[in-house]
Design a protein around this motif. Structure first.
Motif: not given
Length: 277
Positions: A221, A230, A233-234, A236-238
């Motif tokens: 990324r 970052d 957030a990643l 959480d996104e995954l």
């Protein structure tokens, strides 16, 4: 493989969730759970352990501290017995941070709670996780102050930059990665050639993990905010339930200097974080 998991036992509001999380790990890995309660006074004051005469002036000051530690161990034992986990206890005659850091050298993993600015306890060390991570030489799993329930097979995000701290954290987390529902190794690469370095390391990284029967997803990324934000957030996104990363910093005369990403993640994480230095 984890054989000994050390957990901090105290009377804080987060202790039961922390102990339950550590107990779940011990059960999953067939490890002994070691609960350690701190006397809260430097070992230099009682180099041979605390054993003051009842009714003395000294005991009137120190005995409540000893009583609190023993109460914390009783609460630890109640939880461990309830969950059916093999366990042992230690009453450590030392300050919380030093005592845990020294005892942790004889464990495979240490479980602590994230600092909670909203809870002030008289014996609570400031920046406990940072101090233990930087001084013990063992991986530390930090349970967030949201007190999450243990997950038996969480998805795991591994932060990778090719450094020795990241390599140590990755190696320390192998027993957890083998049981994970999914593993993602992520690198945040800018315009400094770091992406090329990561791509060059990727075959060896995959080969190493493959030998441990771990087959991760690889992500690169571009940085968006700062590394800590970052990463969180990643995760959480995954939908990850665990973050693994190296901790950057040093400890000198009890003065802690953490790198920005380490400091930010330890302050703001809402999922457990395994860190190693």
């Amino acid at each position: 493989m984890f054989k000994t998991i050390l957990v901090h036992a105290d009377l804080s509001a987060h202790a039961p969730a922390r102990i339950r999380y550590a107990a779940a790990l011990a059960h999953a890995h067939g490890a002994q759970l070691l609960g350690a309660a701190m006397f809260g006074v430097s070992r230099a004051v009682f180099p041979h352990g605390y054993d003051d005469r009842q009714g003395s002036l000294c005991a009137s000051y120190f005995q409540p501290r000893a009583d609190n530690a023993r109460r914390a161990l009783s609460r630890f034992e109640a939880i461990a017995n309830e969950l059916g986990v093999a366990h042992a206890t230690r009453f450590v005659c030392d300050q919380a941070d030093d005592g845990l850091a020294r005892l942790a050298r004889f464990a495979d993993l240490v479980v602590l709670s994230q600092d909670d600015p909203g809870e002030a306890m008289p014996d609570m060390a400031v920046h406990m996780p940072e101090y233990v991570i930087l001084t013990t030489g063992r991986p530390v799993l930090v349970v967030p102050r949201t007190d999450p329930a243990p997950q038996s097979h969480p998805k795991v995000l591994v932060a990778w930059d090719g450094g020795k701290e990241a390599a140590f954290a990755l190696s320390a987390a192998l027993p957890l990665l083998r049981h994970a529902a999914g593993v993602t190794v992520a690198a945040f690469a800018g315009m400094d050639g770091s992406e090329e370095d990561f791509r060059a390391q990727q075959p060896e990284l995959l080969h190493f993990l493959g030998r441990h029967h771990i087959h991760p997803r690889i992500m690169v990324r571009a940085p968006r905010q700062d590394t800590a934000r970052d990463l969180l957030a990643l995760a959480d996104e995954l939908g990850c339930g665990l973050l693994v990363m190296g901790c950057y910093g040093h400890s000198k005369f009890r003065e802690l200097c953490l790198g920005g990403a380490s400091r930010g993640v330890l302050a703001d994480a809402t999922i457990p974080v395994l860190m190693a230095h």
